[in-house]
Design a protein around this motif. Structure first.
Motif, PDB file in Angstrom:
ATOM      1  N   LEU A   1      -8.748   1.085   2.832  1.00 26.29           N
ATOM      2  CA  LEU A   1      -8.418   0.047   1.857  1.00 26.29           C
ATOM      3  C   LEU A   1      -8.506  -1.305   2.527  1.00 26.29           C
ATOM      4  O   LEU A   1      -7.918  -1.522   3.595  1.00 26.29           O
ATOM      5  CB  LEU A   1      -7.013   0.250   1.288  1.00 26.29           C
ATOM      6  CG  LEU A   1      -6.855   1.363   0.256  1.00 26.29           C
ATOM      7  CD1 LEU A   1      -6.594   2.691   0.952  1.00 26.29           C
ATOM      8  CD2 LEU A   1      -5.724   1.049  -0.708  1.00 26.29           C
TER       9      LEU A   1
ATOM     10  N   THR B   1       0.828  -1.205   0.000  1.00 22.62           N
ATOM     11  CA  THR B   1       0.000   0.000   0.000  1.00 22.62           C
ATOM     12  C   THR B   1       0.861   1.252   0.000  1.00 22.62           C
ATOM     13  O   THR B   1       0.602   2.210  -0.741  1.00 22.62           O
ATOM     14  CB  THR B   1      -0.943   0.007   1.214  1.00 22.62           C
ATOM     15  OG1 THR B   1      -1.785  -1.151   1.171  1.00 22.62           O
ATOM     16  CG2 THR B   1      -1.800   1.256   1.235  1.00 22.62           C
TER      17      THR B   1
ATOM     18  N   GLU C   1     -11.701  -0.486  -7.345  1.00 16.87           N
ATOM     19  CA  GLU C   1     -10.976  -1.752  -7.224  1.00 16.87           C
ATOM     20  C   GLU C   1      -9.515  -1.486  -7.545  1.00 16.87           C
ATOM     21  O   GLU C   1      -9.195  -0.826  -8.529  1.00 16.87           O
ATOM     22  CB  GLU C   1     -11.541  -2.792  -8.186  1.00 16.87           C
ATOM     23  CG  GLU C   1     -10.837  -4.137  -8.118  1.00 16.87           C
ATOM     24  CD  GLU C   1     -11.413  -5.148  -9.090  1.00 16.87           C
ATOM     25  OE1 GLU C   1     -11.188  -6.354  -8.898  1.00 16.87           O
ATOM     26  OE2 GLU C   1     -12.076  -4.723 -10.058  1.00 16.87           O
ATOM     27  N   LEU C   2      -8.615  -2.000  -6.701  1.00 16.35           N
ATOM     28  CA  LEU C   2      -7.180  -1.789  -6.875  1.00 16.35           C
ATOM     29  C   LEU C   2      -6.501  -3.149  -6.883  1.00 16.35           C
ATOM     30  O   LEU C   2      -6.367  -3.776  -5.830  1.00 16.35           O
ATOM     31  CB  LEU C   2      -6.623  -0.909  -5.750  1.00 16.35           C
ATOM     32  CG  LEU C   2      -7.300   0.462  -5.582  1.00 16.35           C
ATOM     33  CD1 LEU C   2      -6.879   1.096  -4.263  1.00 16.35           C
ATOM     34  CD2 LEU C   2      -6.969   1.375  -6.750  1.00 16.35           C
TER      35      LEU C   2
ATOM     36  N   ARG D   1      -9.985  -3.086  -2.288  1.00 11.58           N
ATOM     37  CA  ARG D   1     -10.938  -2.047  -2.680  1.00 11.58           C
ATOM     38  C   ARG D   1     -10.722  -0.802  -1.822  1.00 11.58           C
ATOM     39  O   ARG D   1     -10.404  -0.910  -0.631  1.00 11.58           O
ATOM     40  CB  ARG D   1     -12.385  -2.528  -2.481  1.00 11.58           C
ATOM     41  CG  ARG D   1     -12.711  -3.888  -3.101  1.00 11.58           C
ATOM     42  CD  ARG D   1     -12.720  -3.828  -4.610  1.00 11.58           C
ATOM     43  NE  ARG D   1     -12.742  -5.155  -5.208  1.00 11.58           N
ATOM     44  CZ  ARG D   1     -13.860  -5.772  -5.630  1.00 11.58           C
ATOM     45  NH1 ARG D   1     -15.039  -5.157  -5.492  1.00 11.58           N
ATOM     46  NH2 ARG D   1     -13.799  -6.963  -6.182  1.00 11.58           N
TER      47      ARG D   1
ATOM     48  N   MET E   1      -1.788   2.384 -10.491  1.00 14.46           N
ATOM     49  CA  MET E   1      -1.969   0.975 -10.840  1.00 14.46           C
ATOM     50  C   MET E   1      -1.833   0.768 -12.340  1.00 14.46           C
ATOM     51  O   MET E   1      -1.182  -0.163 -12.804  1.00 14.46           O
ATOM     52  CB  MET E   1      -3.355   0.490 -10.389  1.00 14.46           C
ATOM     53  CG  MET E   1      -3.517   0.271  -8.914  1.00 14.46           C
ATOM     54  SD  MET E   1      -2.506  -1.055  -8.250  1.00 14.46           S
ATOM     55  CE  MET E   1      -2.736  -2.327  -9.461  1.00 14.46           C
TER      56      MET E   1
ATOM     57  N   LEU F   1      -4.632   6.705  -7.284  1.00 16.02           N
ATOM     58  CA  LEU F   1      -4.249   5.323  -7.021  1.00 16.02           C
ATOM     59  C   LEU F   1      -4.481   4.448  -8.250  1.00 16.02           C
ATOM     60  O   LEU F   1      -3.640   3.592  -8.591  1.00 16.02           O
ATOM     61  CB  LEU F   1      -5.025   4.768  -5.822  1.00 16.02           C
ATOM     62  CG  LEU F   1      -4.695   5.371  -4.453  1.00 16.02           C
ATOM     63  CD1 LEU F   1      -5.629   4.808  -3.385  1.00 16.02           C
ATOM     64  CD2 LEU F   1      -3.242   5.110  -4.069  1.00 16.02           C
ATOM     65  N   GLN F   2      -5.604   4.647  -8.933  1.00 16.44           N
ATOM     66  CA  GLN F   2      -5.875   3.876 -10.142  1.00 16.44           C
ATOM     67  C   GLN F   2      -4.893   4.234 -11.252  1.00 16.44           C
ATOM     68  O   GLN F   2      -4.481   3.371 -12.028  1.00 16.44           O
ATOM     69  CB  GLN F   2      -7.318   4.102 -10.596  1.00 16.44           C
ATOM     70  CG  GLN F   2      -8.345   3.428  -9.691  1.00 16.44           C
ATOM     71  CD  GLN F   2      -9.765   3.674 -10.153  1.00 16.44           C
ATOM     72  OE1 GLN F   2     -10.168   4.807 -10.398  1.00 16.44           O
ATOM     73  NE2 GLN F   2     -10.541   2.613 -10.283  1.00 16.44           N
TER      74      GLN F   2
ATOM     75  N   LEU G   1       2.238   1.761  -3.433  1.00 20.09           N
ATOM     76  CA  LEU G   1       1.217   2.262  -4.353  1.00 20.09           C
ATOM     77  C   LEU G   1       0.953   3.744  -4.121  1.00 20.09           C
ATOM     78  O   LEU G   1       0.845   4.527  -5.072  1.00 20.09           O
ATOM     79  CB  LEU G   1      -0.077   1.465  -4.172  1.00 20.09           C
ATOM     80  CG  LEU G   1      -1.269   1.909  -5.039  1.00 20.09           C
ATOM     81  CD1 LEU G   1      -0.943   1.781  -6.521  1.00 20.09           C
ATOM     82  CD2 LEU G   1      -2.522   1.110  -4.690  1.00 20.09           C
TER      83      LEU G   1
ATOM     84  N   ALA H   1      -8.793   8.105  -5.269  1.00 18.10           N
ATOM     85  CA  ALA H   1      -9.065   6.935  -6.103  1.00 18.10           C
ATOM     86  C   ALA H   1      -8.464   7.108  -7.495  1.00 18.10           C
ATOM     87  O   ALA H   1      -7.867   6.182  -8.055  1.00 18.10           O
ATOM     88  CB  ALA H   1     -10.572   6.692  -6.203  1.00 18.10           C
TER      89      ALA H   1
END
Length: 292
Positions: free
Chosen positions: A69, A19, A87-88, A187, A215, A211-212, A22, A208
């Protein structure tokens, strides 16, 4: 609104370092002090709390945390009523979902879940397991396991339901997978009332998005090059991309610049072919975020 704070839960344990990495890629500096349950983050509008993933959804549901998370598995296990923001797909050792699987000793006669009628099953995910058995019409005794679940068959249990990423621990303990119970990914979740608040919703949605984006950039690199216009069709035919590559005119009207994004694993195969096709000044560069 500097006086406002978003209370954010960070999963302790196996997902903690993944985490933090990320968040780093997303542009946030998240760090952990020894013996402290309050990670620091370089955003004065966010206040972090380190919480076990198994408990996260309950605390978000109750409003102790605005967001957090946790795994989809623990949302289902606790039955928490939360808003699933994003969703991660990341885990402690891979970029794949984790699996909850039904396992038995390698020499067990059990071939399907139906062979466990009246048997004993050990697991940390009691609710998930009971729901799975009910779906298959099987009645078995499900016991909560406090840890070291893999060593319980055959003396302490006939089977287990355990989480796995690679299956290596199961194989090391001579266990055989009978069936998959659930596939789970992390998530970003939010409390319903918090998500209805405009300021908190904006803050959560911004998090979000970043973070996305981080990813999406994992495992990808950018590639830019100069190409003679006469060779552009041949170069474009070689390039895979998220969308069409960007082609820009240069000062020399006979040349263009081409910029694209591709999987890191194929760069070593692509670059020699691009050079053969006429591209030059080829530069590969790392990506931290890809926002679509």
């Amino acid at each position: 609104m500097a006086d406002q704070k978003l209370k954010l839960g960070i999963p302790a344990g196996s997902l903690q370092e993944a985490t933090a990495e990320l968040f780093r890629r997303a542009g946030y500096r998240l760090s952990f002090a020894p013996r402290s349950y309050y990670p620091s983050i370089d955003d004065e509008e966010i206040e972090c709390l380190l919480i076990r993933a198994q408990e996260m959804a309950r605390y978000v549901q109750d409003g102790v945390l605005d967001a957090g998370l946790t795994g989809y598995d623990w949302i289902l296990e606790t039955g928490a009523d939360v808003h699933q923001v994003a969703e991660l797909v990341f885990s402690r050792s891979s970029l794949k979902p984790v699996r909850w699987v039904l396992c038995v000793p390698e020499d067990s006669p059990v071939q399907s879940v139906h062979d466990l009628e009246g048997k004993r099953i050990a697991t940390e995910a009691v609710g998930l397991t009971k729901h799975y058995l009910a779906k298959h019409g099987v009645h078995a005794k499900v016991e909560f396991s406090w840890g070291a679940t893999e060593v319980k068959p055959p003396r302490l249990a006939d089977a287990i339901v355990e989480v796995t990423e690679t299956g290596s621990s199961l194989r090391a303990n001579h266990l055989r997978i009978v069936d998959e119970v659930l596939e789970s990914t992390p998530r970003l979740i939010a409390n319903h009332q918090s998500y209805a608040d405009p300021w908190k919703r904006s803050k959560i949605d911004d998090l979000a998005l970043m973070l996305q984006g981080a990813m999406a950039a994992m495992g990808k690199v950018g590639l830019m090059m100069n190409v003679p216009k006469s060779r552009l069709p041949q170069v474009l035919a070689i390039l895979p991309a998220l969308k069409n590559p960007t082609v820009s005119d240069l000062a020399d009207k006979d040349w263009v610049a081409v910029n694209t994004v591709l999987d890191e694993t194929i760069v070593r195969h692509i670059i020699p072919r691009l050079k053969e096709a006429g591209a030059c000044g080829i530069v590969e560069y790392p990506l931290t975020k890809v926002i679509e």
